[in-house]
Design an enzyme around this catalytic site. Sequence first.
Site, short mmCIF file in Angstrom:
data_model
loop_
_atom_site.label_atom_id
_atom_site.label_comp_id
_atom_site.label_asym_id
_atom_site.label_seq_id
_atom_site.Cartn_x
_atom_site.Cartn_y
_atom_site.Cartn_z
N SER A 211 0.83 -1.19 0.00
CA SER A 211 0.00 0.00 0.00
C SER A 211 0.88 1.26 0.00
O SER A 211 1.76 1.39 -0.85
CB SER A 211 -0.95 -0.05 1.20
OG SER A 211 -1.95 0.92 1.11
N ASP A 437 -8.14 -4.32 -7.07
CA ASP A 437 -7.79 -3.66 -5.81
C ASP A 437 -8.45 -2.29 -5.75
O ASP A 437 -8.26 -1.45 -6.64
CB ASP A 437 -6.27 -3.53 -5.72
CG ASP A 437 -5.78 -2.94 -4.42
OD1 ASP A 437 -6.60 -2.53 -3.58
OD2 ASP A 437 -4.55 -2.90 -4.23
N HIS A 466 -6.40 -6.25 -0.99
CA HIS A 466 -5.46 -5.15 -0.88
C HIS A 466 -4.27 -5.68 -0.09
O HIS A 466 -4.41 -6.02 1.09
CB HIS A 466 -6.08 -3.96 -0.18
CG HIS A 466 -5.14 -2.81 -0.04
ND1 HIS A 466 -4.54 -2.22 -1.13
CD2 HIS A 466 -4.66 -2.15 1.05
CE1 HIS A 466 -3.75 -1.24 -0.70
NE2 HIS A 466 -3.80 -1.19 0.60
#
Length: 545
Positions: A211, A437, A466
């Site tokens: 991320s 995602d 994710h």
Amino acid sequence: MRKVVALLSAAAAVAAFGGASASAASDVPAPENVGQGKLVWSSCNDADTPALQCAMLEVPVDYADPRGRKIKIKVNRLPATAPKDKQQGPILLNPGGPGSSGLWMPAFVSGKLPQDVASTYDWIGFDIRGTNASEPHVVCDAHYFEGERPDYQVSQGSSKAWLAKAAGYAANCAADWSWLLPHMTTVDSARDMDSIRRALGVRQISFYGGSWGTSLGSTYGQLFPSHVRRMVLDSIVGPTISWYDHNILQDKEHQRRFDAFAAWAAKADSVYHLGTDAASVKKAYDQVEAALRTDPVDAAPAPGKIGPAEFEDTFYGGGYNFLRWPRMATVLSAYVTQHDTRPLAIAYNRYAAPGGDDGAFPAYNAAQCNENAWPRDWEFWKKDQAKVNAVAPFYTYNNMWYNAACMFWPSQGNPAGRTKITGKGLPPVLLFQATEDAATPYEGGLAMHDALPGSKLVVQTGGSFHEILFHGNACLDDTFTAYLRDGSLPTGGGRIAKTCAPEADPDPVYVTPPPALTGKSATGAATDATPLAPTDPEAVRGALH
């Protein structure tokens, strides 16, 4: 009138910060002797992982002023156990956020690998500056997320309240943390990583980040390419997009994931009784949210009430992790068919209830608001976000208000944008990206691959997790393992070097609630209302909101 109230609070924020404007963070690496702190290791006293060691590392607040004020970074490590000639050095780990703790990662990530690979690395976790166990721990408004908060939907007349709330948060941050906030950018955290490297006494480090951690890793690689041995980026933030535009991409992808959830629940009408088409499931969702506007639900064991804002927060995590879908469908089914609010309270406590201020939200704002020039005019936001909401109503206004403090942030934001990523001097970087995602949309993975000429991109076609590693998908995990073992990369050419299949949708199960929601059972054990641990398969790790 709402704009006047908000702007008055914003003016107070700027005054508290001294009217500063965030200057462009220099992309020139700090000298080698800057941040030359020491790591004094001692046991973390972790019963589950006795070998885990902890330390604090002193670093400069401002790397341009290395003799100035200092702060401390919390670091831990799980030392390599392989023979010395088999060891491959330290690998730093970051789950994203920005601001999520990385201290749980050494035990978790190493535990997902074969012992012959895991034993060859020193696994290094850390909390980025200002967060969690690092010192100081930045807190702007510890009660900001407590319910019941104003309705996210602007049609409900809540904009004035949210503008005042967001501006007040920015002013609160500036009042106490004006000396640190401008130095909580991704570049600052990347330089802290290099301070960790120097304190470890090594020339090179490896890195895994998910991320926002992909932005951190790529920024580190840009600033210190010769210090990178191996790098893995999982669920990627595009290197050039502004944070404001990134949020709009998220809104549209979250809508796609909610549509997918509704279609999945409709196929399971015999379980959830919400209707046999996606439109009926969405109608049930709207029905529950509307009911909570007039009759909010007790959030116990969390404080406060579950109104429409808390309800939305409970549901958006399904876009990060589809293992939540059975519980989400149960929430709707129980409420609509039986007016049973227990599954809603359980889901809220597991997914959305505030768990104390860990410094993550100040860190999130400090990075995003400083790293780009944000629109400062509410009229622009109102018109622009209405266009997005027209095509993505599930998440747009939720996401808008989550980021609204940037409208009033005391520093103006860097007009030059984030650090430019070129990949010059870097070894081959391994990239992982799912096509569905919602938090870091697929375009980001493609853009990062294009920015890093030697990289290899692994795509999970139809995947939606994710952070897609460590969910038991052998195609993905074995690729990661091979790279860490000896640097092996997928051999496919072109933009996508390897594709992997997605995981199967979860089975539709009605998640029966326990008899009572007390947070503890009669024996003192945690009940289903207990928030998730980072390693729980339903947990969202390191997610950008």
